[in-house]
Motif scaffolding. Sequence first.
Motif, mmCIF file in Angstrom:
data_model
loop_
_atom_site.group_PDB
_atom_site.id
_atom_site.type_symbol
_atom_site.label_atom_id
_atom_site.label_comp_id
_atom_site.label_asym_id
_atom_site.label_seq_id
_atom_site.Cartn_x
_atom_site.Cartn_y
_atom_site.Cartn_z
ATOM 1 N N GLN A 160 -27.851 -55.572 -18.870
ATOM 2 C CA GLN A 160 -28.095 -54.772 -20.066
ATOM 3 C C GLN A 160 -29.579 -54.540 -20.289
ATOM 4 O O GLN A 160 -29.994 -53.451 -20.694
ATOM 5 C CB GLN A 160 -27.487 -55.468 -21.291
ATOM 6 N N ASN A 161 -30.389 -55.594 -20.024
ATOM 7 C CA ASN A 161 -31.835 -55.448 -20.205
ATOM 8 C C ASN A 161 -32.402 -54.419 -19.239
ATOM 9 O O ASN A 161 -33.264 -53.618 -19.607
ATOM 10 C CB ASN A 161 -32.532 -56.803 -20.008
ATOM 11 N N ASP A 162 -31.908 -54.424 -17.987
ATOM 12 C CA ASP A 162 -32.353 -53.424 -17.011
ATOM 13 C C ASP A 162 -31.997 -52.017 -17.482
ATOM 14 O O ASP A 162 -32.790 -51.081 -17.355
ATOM 15 C CB ASP A 162 -31.713 -53.693 -15.642
ATOM 16 N N ARG A 163 -30.786 -51.888 -18.031
ATOM 17 C CA ARG A 163 -30.350 -50.570 -18.515
ATOM 18 C C ARG A 163 -31.209 -50.119 -19.706
ATOM 19 O O ARG A 163 -31.614 -48.951 -19.795
ATOM 20 C CB ARG A 163 -28.883 -50.638 -18.934
ATOM 21 N N ARG A 164 -31.507 -51.055 -20.606
ATOM 22 C CA ARG A 164 -32.336 -50.697 -21.763
ATOM 23 C C ARG A 164 -33.747 -50.315 -21.332
ATOM 24 O O ARG A 164 -34.345 -49.409 -21.902
ATOM 25 C CB ARG A 164 -32.384 -51.864 -22.765
ATOM 26 N N GLN A 165 -34.280 -51.051 -20.355
ATOM 27 C CA GLN A 165 -35.614 -50.716 -19.870
ATOM 28 C C GLN A 165 -35.613 -49.309 -19.260
ATOM 29 O O GLN A 165 -36.557 -48.537 -19.442
ATOM 30 C CB GLN A 165 -36.084 -51.740 -18.824
ATOM 31 N N ALA A 166 -34.541 -48.992 -18.513
ATOM 32 C CA ALA A 166 -34.437 -47.640 -17.941
ATOM 33 C C ALA A 166 -34.379 -46.605 -19.062
ATOM 34 O O ALA A 166 -34.995 -45.531 -18.960
ATOM 35 C CB ALA A 166 -33.201 -47.546 -17.050
ATOM 36 N N ASP A 167 -33.641 -46.920 -20.139
ATOM 37 C CA ASP A 167 -33.578 -46.009 -21.286
ATOM 38 C C ASP A 167 -34.964 -45.842 -21.903
ATOM 39 O O ASP A 167 -35.341 -44.742 -22.334
ATOM 40 C CB ASP A 167 -32.609 -46.541 -22.336
ATOM 41 N N SER A 218 -36.965 -43.506 -19.918
ATOM 42 C CA SER A 218 -36.514 -42.132 -20.187
ATOM 43 C C SER A 218 -37.110 -41.627 -21.499
ATOM 44 O O SER A 218 -37.587 -40.486 -21.581
ATOM 45 C CB SER A 218 -34.986 -42.092 -20.239
ATOM 46 N N ARG A 219 -37.108 -42.479 -22.538
ATOM 47 C CA ARG A 219 -37.696 -42.090 -23.818
ATOM 48 C C ARG A 219 -39.196 -41.860 -23.676
ATOM 49 O O ARG A 219 -39.764 -40.954 -24.290
ATOM 50 C CB ARG A 219 -37.418 -43.153 -24.878
ATOM 51 N N ALA A 220 -39.838 -42.712 -22.850
ATOM 52 C CA ALA A 220 -41.283 -42.555 -22.632
ATOM 53 C C ALA A 220 -41.589 -41.198 -22.017
ATOM 54 O O ALA A 220 -42.532 -40.505 -22.432
ATOM 55 C CB ALA A 220 -41.798 -43.684 -21.737
ATOM 56 N N LYS A 221 -40.794 -40.789 -21.020
ATOM 57 C CA LYS A 221 -41.036 -39.499 -20.370
ATOM 58 C C LYS A 221 -40.773 -38.329 -21.320
ATOM 59 O O LYS A 221 -41.493 -37.330 -21.299
ATOM 60 C CB LYS A 221 -40.187 -39.399 -19.106
ATOM 61 N N TYR A 255 -47.248 -54.537 -19.524
ATOM 62 C CA TYR A 255 -45.917 -54.544 -18.926
ATOM 63 C C TYR A 255 -45.413 -53.110 -18.724
ATOM 64 O O TYR A 255 -44.843 -52.770 -17.681
ATOM 65 C CB TYR A 255 -44.946 -55.321 -19.805
ATOM 66 N N PHE A 256 -45.646 -52.269 -19.741
ATOM 67 C CA PHE A 256 -45.205 -50.878 -19.635
ATOM 68 C C PHE A 256 -45.865 -50.186 -18.450
ATOM 69 O O PHE A 256 -45.221 -49.438 -17.705
ATOM 70 C CB PHE A 256 -45.521 -50.121 -20.925
ATOM 71 N N SER A 257 -47.161 -50.436 -18.255
ATOM 72 C CA SER A 257 -47.889 -49.809 -17.155
ATOM 73 C C SER A 257 -47.288 -50.166 -15.802
ATOM 74 O O SER A 257 -47.027 -49.291 -14.965
ATOM 75 C CB SER A 257 -49.363 -50.227 -17.197
ATOM 76 N N SER A 258 -47.030 -51.475 -15.596
ATOM 77 C CA SER A 258 -46.475 -51.899 -14.303
ATOM 78 C C SER A 258 -45.044 -51.413 -14.131
ATOM 79 O O SER A 258 -44.639 -50.994 -13.039
ATOM 80 C CB SER A 258 -46.542 -53.430 -14.175
ATOM 81 N N ARG A 259 -44.275 -51.427 -15.227
ATOM 82 C CA ARG A 259 -42.890 -50.963 -15.166
ATOM 83 C C ARG A 259 -42.837 -49.466 -14.876
ATOM 84 O O ARG A 259 -42.021 -48.992 -14.063
ATOM 85 C CB ARG A 259 -42.177 -51.265 -16.493
ATOM 86 N N PHE A 260 -43.709 -48.700 -15.528
ATOM 87 C CA PHE A 260 -43.731 -47.253 -15.332
ATOM 88 C C PHE A 260 -44.071 -46.920 -13.878
ATOM 89 O O PHE A 260 -43.432 -46.071 -13.252
ATOM 90 C CB PHE A 260 -44.749 -46.611 -16.277
ATOM 91 N N GLU A 311 -41.090 -47.682 -11.680
ATOM 92 C CA GLU A 311 -39.974 -46.748 -11.849
ATOM 93 C C GLU A 311 -40.291 -45.352 -11.287
ATOM 94 O O GLU A 311 -39.431 -44.710 -10.675
ATOM 95 C CB GLU A 311 -39.627 -46.619 -13.342
ATOM 96 N N GLU A 312 -41.523 -44.889 -11.481
ATOM 97 C CA GLU A 312 -41.869 -43.502 -11.155
ATOM 98 C C GLU A 312 -42.582 -43.346 -9.813
ATOM 99 O O GLU A 312 -42.747 -42.233 -9.324
ATOM 100 C CB GLU A 312 -42.728 -42.904 -12.270
#
Length: 518
Positions: free
Chosen positions: A410-417, A420-423, A450-455, A458-459
């Motif tokens: 669920q956490n992975d799915r929320r992070q993906a969401d 998506s909201r960030a984009k 964390y957001f920087s590394s995650r982004f 993901e991208e």
Amino acid sequence: MRKVLIVDDDTIIRITLRSLINWEEMGFQIVADAIHGEAALAYLKDHTVDLIISDMKMPVLDGIGLLEAVSHFAVMPKVLVLSGYDDFKLVRDAFRLGACDYLLKADLNGELLRNMLEGLSKEWANEDEAGRASAAEEGREKISDSERLTAMAMGKCGLDEAFFDGDYLVVQFEIDEFQKHAGRFAGDFEGKLIKPLLEFAAQIPRVVSRCVLGTISPSRYVMLYRILDGGQYQANAVSTCRQLCSVWNNFLNLPVSAGISSKGNGAGDFHARFEEAGGWLSLHWLKGKAAVCSPWEKGSVDYLAAKDAFVRYKRLTVGLLTADEMAVSEEKQKLIAAFYRSGLSSAKQELLYLICNLAWILNESHDDIGALFAEKVNYYEKIGRLEEMGSLELWLNNYFRWVMDYAAHQNDRRQADMMSRAKHFIMDNYANPELTLGSVAGYVGLNEKYFSSRFTKEEGMTFSNYLTEVRIRKARELMEQTDLKIYEISQSVGYNSVEHFTRVFKKICQVSPGAYRK
């Protein structure tokens, strides 16, 4: 535009409220948000707003404290209260202080929020005091027993002694997994959900003869069950609730659970019995969907004891729902040691308390403990079959693993969401020269690093490169489709300096903006 201030200490709730609807299309603008009432008051010292959407439970200054303060303003903004299922006492206090409406967090969805805002817009359009007074007087004359029960339960009006004459029970009903079913009603909860639900109840003779059913929210309902059958009232009340739940499931395809209070008498008992019914209802997670819970069931968990256990198991439940292996391992060792000291019977009871708290936390975040397993689980039965400590310890180890695996997914799915909201946020704001990594991270509620590394993960590119690509792609579209000058295009895509824009454009496109246009 009506100006809106959001006040909630939960980042996810603030983000959710912003993203549920297109506020500006409805004539509203979210001008700020605050993490507690004191921060909200600091903002309101220098700014006026038309609408405050506020949580009830917050640190520093809660929703009641905020309402008390704004109630003394020369012009009080309208206040929409956010609450959980156990906050009804606070909601009643909020109405006494001038709140205009409330919204259960578990019901939070775009259609319901849109309906509420449309209703507020109509109120603003009809601000003629004489007209409102006349409408209110007319409403009092026509109010039904159902509406009166709801108003008294939520504190919108005083308690009517005659209404509560004699002995009675209070029942609360809840539509299970409401978020999954809400989309079926296309935003018309009143016409397509609430009205049919009440009409089906009105076809049951014993409901009509002794009960009044009211609406707390689209997902939650209250019933006054008048006791007319002496010593048989307990079995008859349970039977009536089961029949109602069965009818709603069969004809509306809605699984509904119920919680029944102990006996009350007179208006003075009503609010306590109402809260008690909600407490029993909150235990239905231990039995699964479409369950009826009452004080008379043997072996049932005590609601208040389960609630008190929250502090004992806070670190463990947080660890389980964030898939924190280390925290869970430490807390699990302590828990199992305590179980062996207390014995099997006490250990089973504590385990049920723990599962209750997991269920409540999941429900607050629009999740469902029933999703852990494909089949319906009755925890009373499952845990009741454990006959010695070794089997209980084995089951506990497996259960914790199931919970953590589910939470990680669920956490992975929320992070993906969130990505998506960030984009989407970047696409909506790329023309703002002040758009930064920090502002986007703040919007989605993540730590900047964390957001920087995650982004990037993901991208496949850094935030800076992604933003640059968006801006240059938009600039190319403007060159192809408009006659805007280069400096105007530069400003339109977020560059204050046309020289800087030209260097970036040439680096990416291998030609200057002027050459590209030709």
